[in-house]
Design an enzyme around this catalytic site. Structure first.
Site: not given
Ligand code: PXG
Length: 300
Positions: A184, A52, A151
């Protein structure tokens, strides 16, 4: 012994690990990061976190200055040096030091640092009683802008939501996307359980698809896999607040929180108002997984 921090290939005592005020990670939030857990000398889902991280870097056109293998070794070496068996690892990669100006070409090489530390967790009592959360006015970043799948070091969207949640007396806050669908929480993905009528109350586990504006959480993925193993039906589905309010169970997943039950959203009691059965089963299975699955290392 003072813990050490990895910074650009070397280790420094915590208080001496310093980066330049000209680092674009600081000046512009130009960079990416990962938060990883270690359980009893097992680095949980390390490969998934590195994948990721590399994907986040690729999307922002940041060329990683090392291989995944080298990163893995640097992480393990940092844990070893600090003699940590249980830890929280924060890997940060910034665009690097450069003159003022947005242009990434101003930066010669990325800055890489690895912090291993203790993690601040929700108190045990919250896992027993469940969490109360609120929907906040700040909406999740548009996937067409800074995609929430990256991220990135730009966490202001989440920080604003966190502040709004705290102002409302809650430890976590729910963000909707720009269309009003559930996205989220500030540092956690969200799931709901609906016991279906007509099928002997067989539970259905639902979570929003990431394209609606969520991080593709590694804990989220682990929970989906555990549920499938246990023959619990799982679907990624567009969810509204109404769906959550009328769920039998709601819980959040994340590296820090693991699996934490939610018993109240915007003043509405969820299900029986206490942590549910399915949540308990999944949390237990997740704990078991963290103790058997991971990249193992030894400390002398
Ligand atoms: N959504 C967001 C916005 C996150 O930041 C998650 C979901 C859960 O993803 P994982 O892969 O952890 O299951 C996160 C995770 C920190 C910290 O230091 C942040 C996260 C995880 C661990 C530590 O603030 N975010």
């Amino acid at each position: 012994m003072e813990p050490v921090v990895y910074l650009n290939g070397k280790w420094y005592p915590k208080n001496e690990a310093k980066i330049s005020v000209f680092d674009h990670g600081l000046l512009y939030g130009d960079g990416v990061f990962e938060g990883i857990r270690v359980y009893q000398c097992l680095v949980f889902k390390l490969r998934e976190h590195l994948d990721r991280l590399w994907e986040s870097a690729h999307t922002i056109l940041l060329k990683m200055p090392m291989t995944k293998k080298e990163m893995e070794e640097a992480i393990i070496e940092t844990l070893r040096k600090n003699q940590f068996r249980d830890s929280y690892i924060r890997v940060v990669v910034t665009r690097g030091v450069g003159d003022l100006g947005l242009d990434p070409a101003l930066c010669r090489r990325p800055t890489v640092f690895i912090i291993t530390d203790k993690i601040t967790l929700y108190p045990d009592s919250l896992y027993q009683k469940g969490l109360k959360i609120v929907t906040v006015p700040t909406v999740r970043n548009l996937p067409e802008a800074v995609n929430p799948s990256i991220k990135s070091l730009n966490y202001l969207n989440n920080i604003l939501a966190k502040i709004e949640g705290k102002n409302a007396g809650c430890k976590e806050a729910l963000l909707l996307n720009h269309q009003g669908y559930v996205a989220e929480c500030t540092g956690d993905n969200i799931f709901m359980v609906k016991n279906q009528n007509g099928t002997q109350g067989v539970p259905l586990l639902l979570t929003p698809p990431v394209y609606l504006g969520a991080l593709k959480g590694i804990t989220r993925q682990a929970i989906i896999e555990i549920a499938r193993d246990k023959k619990i039906a799982v679907e990624e589905r567009i969810l509204t607040r109404h769906d959550l309010f009328n769920a039998d169970e709601v819980f959040l997943t994340g590296t820090a929180a693991e699996v934490i039950p939610v018993v109240n959203i915007d003043g509405r009691t969820i299900g029986a108002g206490k942590p549910g059965k399915v949540t308990g089963v999944l949390l237990k299975a997740f704990h078991a997984l963290t103790r058997q699955d991971g990249v193992k290392y030894q400390i002398n």
